[in-house]
Design a protein around this motif. Structure first.
Motif, PDB file in Angstrom:
ATOM      1  N   TRP A  47      36.467  37.699  -0.657  1.00 47.48           N
ATOM      2  CA  TRP A  47      37.590  38.479  -1.178  1.00 47.48           C
ATOM      3  C   TRP A  47      38.357  39.151  -0.036  1.00 47.48           C
ATOM      4  N   ARG A  48      37.629  39.643   0.965  1.00 44.54           N
ATOM      5  CA  ARG A  48      38.283  40.306   2.093  1.00 44.54           C
ATOM      6  C   ARG A  48      39.143  39.353   2.914  1.00 44.54           C
ATOM      7  N   VAL A  49      38.655  38.131   3.121  1.00 45.78           N
ATOM      8  CA  VAL A  49      39.417  37.170   3.921  1.00 45.78           C
ATOM      9  C   VAL A  49      40.394  36.368   3.064  1.00 45.78           C
ATOM     10  N   GLN A  50      40.495  36.710   1.796  1.00 40.87           N
ATOM     11  CA  GLN A  50      41.449  36.130   0.856  1.00 40.87           C
ATOM     12  C   GLN A  50      41.330  34.609   0.755  1.00 40.87           C
ATOM     13  N   ARG A  51      40.105  34.137   0.556  1.00 40.14           N
ATOM     14  CA  ARG A  51      39.872  32.707   0.395  1.00 40.14           C
ATOM     15  C   ARG A  51      39.253  32.440  -0.968  1.00 40.14           C
ATOM     16  N   ASN A  52      39.636  31.345  -1.568  1.00 42.71           N
ATOM     17  CA  ASN A  52      39.060  30.861  -2.829  1.00 42.71           C
ATOM     18  C   ASN A  52      39.110  31.905  -3.946  1.00 42.71           C
ATOM     19  N   ARG A  53      40.161  32.679  -3.984  1.00 41.33           N
ATOM     20  CA  ARG A  53      40.236  33.741  -4.988  1.00 41.33           C
ATOM     21  C   ARG A  53      40.358  33.197  -6.411  1.00 41.33           C
TER      22      ARG A  53
END
Length: 88
Positions: A47-53
């Motif tokens: 979530w922090r690195v904004q991947r696969n949200r």
């Protein structure tokens, strides 16, 4: 119309329904354990690195649905059980 029974016991559809509901409950319990292990590290980092949200939100929603319906099947009244049987 005669119902198919297994060796004089309950009808086969009742046995199948019982097995499916039991499988649903076990799957919900396993899912909660897995999600509980993933939340602190894997999900928070992604979530922090904004991947696969999108896929993560969909997966969490499905897991929440499975857990919630399992709780309703186990602890709910007859009306909620009937509703869950037809929705899941």
């Amino acid at each position: 119309m005669a119902e198919i029974v297994a060796d004089g016991g309950p009808p086969l559809w009742m046995l199948a329904e019982h097995r499916l509901l039991t499988t649903h409950r076990v799957a919900a319990a396993v899912t909660l354990v897995i999600v509980g292990g993933l939340l602190p590290l894997h999900i928070r980092l992604a979530w922090r690195v904004q991947r696969n949200r999108v896929s993560g939100i969909v997966s969490l929603a499905v897991m929440a649905l499975l857990a919630g319906t399992s709780l309703l099947l186990y602890y709910g009244d007859e009306e909620s059980r009937e509703w869950v049987r037809w929705t899941v």
